[in-house]
Design a protein around this motif. Structure first.
Motif, short mmCIF file in Angstrom:
data_model
loop_
_atom_site.label_atom_id
_atom_site.label_comp_id
_atom_site.label_asym_id
_atom_site.label_seq_id
_atom_site.Cartn_x
_atom_site.Cartn_y
_atom_site.Cartn_z
N ALA A 5 1.87 8.06 8.35
CA ALA A 5 1.44 6.95 7.50
C ALA A 5 2.53 5.88 7.39
CB ALA A 5 1.08 7.48 6.12
N PHE A 6 3.72 6.19 7.88
CA PHE A 6 4.82 5.22 7.78
C PHE A 6 4.47 3.92 8.51
CE2 PHE A 6 8.89 3.61 9.56
CZ PHE A 6 9.48 3.23 8.36
N VAL A 26 0.84 -1.19 0.00
CA VAL A 26 0.00 0.00 0.00
C VAL A 26 0.88 1.25 0.00
CG1 VAL A 26 -0.23 -0.07 2.54
CG2 VAL A 26 -1.94 1.11 1.21
N SER A 27 0.44 2.22 -0.76
CA SER A 27 1.08 3.53 -0.70
C SER A 27 0.02 4.48 -0.15
CB SER A 27 1.54 3.96 -2.09
OG SER A 27 2.19 5.20 -2.02
N GLU A 58 18.22 3.77 1.99
CA GLU A 58 17.93 3.09 3.27
C GLU A 58 16.44 2.79 3.42
OE1 GLU A 58 21.64 4.94 5.89
OE2 GLU A 58 19.71 5.94 5.85
N ALA A 109 0.62 -2.81 7.07
CA ALA A 109 0.09 -3.59 5.93
C ALA A 109 1.10 -4.63 5.44
CB ALA A 109 -0.28 -2.64 4.79
N ALA A 158 4.38 8.05 3.09
CA ALA A 158 4.76 7.10 4.15
C ALA A 158 6.21 6.70 4.01
CB ALA A 158 3.85 5.89 4.09
N ILE A 159 7.10 7.57 4.45
CA ILE A 159 8.53 7.29 4.36
C ILE A 159 9.17 7.55 5.72
CG2 ILE A 159 8.70 7.88 1.91
CD1 ILE A 159 9.59 10.67 2.71
N LYS A 200 19.14 3.89 13.38
CA LYS A 200 19.58 5.06 12.61
C LYS A 200 18.81 6.30 13.04
CE LYS A 200 21.13 2.52 8.58
NZ LYS A 200 20.66 1.86 7.36
N ARG A 216 1.95 1.87 6.60
CA ARG A 216 2.59 1.08 5.53
C ARG A 216 3.16 -0.22 6.09
NH1 ARG A 216 5.05 1.97 0.84
NH2 ARG A 216 5.24 4.21 0.88
N GLU A 275 15.92 -0.20 1.32
CA GLU A 275 16.54 -1.39 1.95
C GLU A 275 15.71 -1.88 3.13
OE1 GLU A 275 21.23 -0.49 0.83
OE2 GLU A 275 20.47 0.04 2.81
N LEU A 276 15.10 -0.94 3.84
CA LEU A 276 14.22 -1.33 4.95
C LEU A 276 13.08 -2.21 4.44
CD1 LEU A 276 12.92 -1.07 7.82
CD2 LEU A 276 11.90 1.07 7.03
N MET A 277 12.44 -1.76 3.36
CA MET A 277 11.32 -2.55 2.82
C MET A 277 11.81 -3.90 2.28
SD MET A 277 9.01 -0.56 3.66
CE MET A 277 7.59 -1.49 3.13
N MET A 317 8.76 2.33 -2.47
CA MET A 317 8.80 1.47 -1.27
C MET A 317 7.72 0.39 -1.34
SD MET A 317 9.59 4.36 1.61
CE MET A 317 9.57 3.31 3.06
N ALA A 318 6.60 0.76 -1.95
CA ALA A 318 5.52 -0.24 -2.09
C ALA A 318 5.88 -1.30 -3.13
CB ALA A 318 4.21 0.46 -2.47
N LEU A 366 9.18 8.10 -4.02
CA LEU A 366 9.85 7.17 -3.10
C LEU A 366 8.81 6.30 -2.39
CD1 LEU A 366 12.21 6.04 -1.42
CD2 LEU A 366 12.03 8.04 0.06
N SER A 367 7.70 6.94 -2.00
CA SER A 367 6.65 6.20 -1.29
C SER A 367 6.12 5.06 -2.16
CB SER A 367 5.52 7.18 -0.92
OG SER A 367 4.62 6.59 -0.04
N ILE A 368 5.95 5.35 -3.45
CA ILE A 368 5.48 4.30 -4.37
C ILE A 368 6.58 3.25 -4.57
CG2 ILE A 368 4.75 3.83 -6.76
CD1 ILE A 368 3.27 6.51 -6.68
N ALA A 425 15.66 -5.78 10.27
CA ALA A 425 15.57 -4.67 9.31
C ALA A 425 14.94 -3.46 9.97
CB ALA A 425 14.74 -5.11 8.10
#
Lengths: 239, 243
Positions: free
Chosen positions: B79-80, A80-81, A95, B86, A86-87, B12, B83, A98-100, A143-144, A139-141, B5
């Motif tokens: 919203a982070f 979902v975006s 980063e 989900a 949502a970053i 950080k 995300r 990489e987290l996702m 990440m999705a 970026l948000s997209i 992760a």
């Protein structure tokens, strides 16, 4: 195969029914736009489909996995975006990706792939909070997309962006069509008309009309899509 | 994998915030130096370095509650977290992800505080390592308190709860600044139901090499820490998905 199957999905907050017995099927690879005025129930529908809110009644299946009884497995294949960007603002672009990748157990190469696909290479080492609104949305997209989702929910992906940034994101979204089933909510009618294979118009929690932009114009007896939307989503239509 | 992760991201976020580094590492040092100066001018038993340093090291750990609570509350307000909710992350993945980067910070904080105490005159001994280890259950306790507050309140409320109230409660109820016997036996008995004084006494016992007294204090703090962490996980799980 159907990517999304919505079966009598409803949501109530107290006595207020926000989504009312929604029925819809979205095939794999289709981009489906969900339109409606504020409070029509679009975002609540997205929240239920992405397992962020428990439905009051009904169910939905994401590639056959129930959002009620098999939400963990459904979450493995959806992304979902959200409406707000949502970053993680203090992490760099790389980063964040990489987290996702870590959360969805994707190889590091996937980060490089998505970075290139979304044109983020130049910004990869920059903290996310220093990016413009348009690049943060991109970026948000991105990440999705890291998790290679089979179903993607884009909630108002271009809200608040200028025309150029919006058009750039449109080309990104167009590039996803055919590979991933996408449900996109938007207030921009031209966005839905330009991008979507089919469009659904929600009024007071119900799906009032579903079809291609041309079919909806024909249904409303209007020449342009905005008039068709007003005719189908306006007060007269709700009565 | 998911937990690691997420823990990496949280680490950080923490270490890139200069305020975190100042309050986490610098502020306890300021207190230690200040109290030692007072002790040099007006000698008081409780401000002697072998009593004061373990207490200040414990006090420094209260800031972990603030950092953990603020990080979680801020994530909840954006919203982070939606995300990540989900994604297939579970409540335990989330809370462990917040907890793990705090532990090296807790150990680092204790080492720096005790190192400063040595520089001020505390004798160097192997028992200092035992003090650092004895403070780990207290670190877990404060992190659990922070996560509980971060789950229940917004970031401004967490600032008040963990930044002002918890630091004062710990300072008063851990017996860092005064001998708890001065407040009467009833008050002292009540205070020893709570974990804070046990945390300070455990660290002092470790420094003194009083190995008979140490396990009782550690057990008391550990039970509180485990109970608060279980409560935080339960509450977070309930709030993870809107009903």
């Amino acid at each position: 195969m159907n990517a999304i199957q919505i079966l009598g999905l409803s949501k109530e907050y107290g006595r207020r029914r926000v989504v009312d017995a929604l029925e819809l099927t979205v095939p794999a690879g289709e981009l489906f736009a969900l339109l409606g005025v504020n409070g029509a129930g679009k975002s609540t529908t997205i929240k239920m489909l992405s397992c962020l809110t428990v439905p009051t009644q009904g169910d939905a299946r994401i590639m056959g996995r129930s959002v009620r009884t098999d939400s963990y497995r459904a979450k493995e294949i959806l992304a979902v975006s959200p409406q707000e960007t949502a970053i993680a603002p203090n992490l760099t672009v790389r980063e964040n990706l990489e987290l996702m990748a870590g959360i969805y157990a994707q190889p590091k190469e996937r980060v490089a792939e998505v970075t290139a696909r979304l044109g983020l290479e130049e910004w990869a080492g920059r903290r996310a909070r220093t990016l413009s609104g348009g690049w943060q949305r991109r970026l948000s997209i991105a990440m999705a997309l890291v998790s290679r989702p089979e179903v993607l929910f884009l909630d108002e992906p271009t809200l608040g962006l200028d025309v150029l940034a919006r058009r750039e994101l449109w080309s990104v979204i167009r590039g996803l069509k055919g590979h991933t089933a996408i449900i996109l909510t938007t207030h921009y009618l031209e966005e839905a008309e330009s991008l979507a294979d089919r469009i659904g118009i929600m009024v007071s929690g119900r799906l009032r009309a579903v079809g291609t932009a041309e079919e909806l114009k024909a249904l409303a007896g209007c020449e342009n899509f905005e008039d068709a939307f007003v005719a189908l989503a306006g007060e007269g239509a709700a009565s | 994998m998911r937990t690691l992760a997420f823990a990496k991201r949280n680490g950080k976020e923490l270490f890139r915030d200069p305020l975190t580094l100042f309050f986490g590492l610098g502020f306890p040092l300021v207190l230690l130096v200040m109290m030692t100066v007072i002790q040099n001018n007006i000698p008081v038993h409780i401000f002697e370095l072998n009593t004061l340093a373990p207490g200040i090291a414990l006090f420094g750990l209260t800031f972990l509650a603030l950092f953990a609570g603020l990080l979680l509350a801020k994530d909840r307000s954006t919203a982070f977290l939606a995300r990540l909710t989900a994604s297939p992350m579970t409540a335990s993945d989330f809370l462990l992800g917040y907890l793990l980067p705090m532990l090296p910070m807790a150990v680092g904080q204790s080492v720096i505080c005790l190192g400063a105490a040595v520089a001020l005159g505390l004798p160097l001994s192997w028992n200092l390592l035992a003090v650092v280890a004895s403070l780990v259950p207290s670190a877990l306790l404060f992190i659990a308190l922070g996560l509980l507050c971060g789950t229940m309140f917004n970031d401004r409320q967490v600032g008040g709860m963990c930044g002002a109230i918890l630091t004062n409660v710990t300072a008063w109820l851990a017996g860092i600044w005064f001998d708890l016997s001065l407040m009467g036996e009833r008050f002292k008995a009540f205070v020893y139901l709570l974990p804070f004084a046990h945390g300070a006494d455990g660290a002092r016992a470790a420094l003194a090499g009083d190995w008979a007294a140490l396990p009782g204090h550690l057990l008391w703090v550990s039970v509180w820490a485990a109970a608060l962490m279980a409560l935080a996980v339960w509450l977070f799980r309930r709030r993870l998905v809107e009903r």
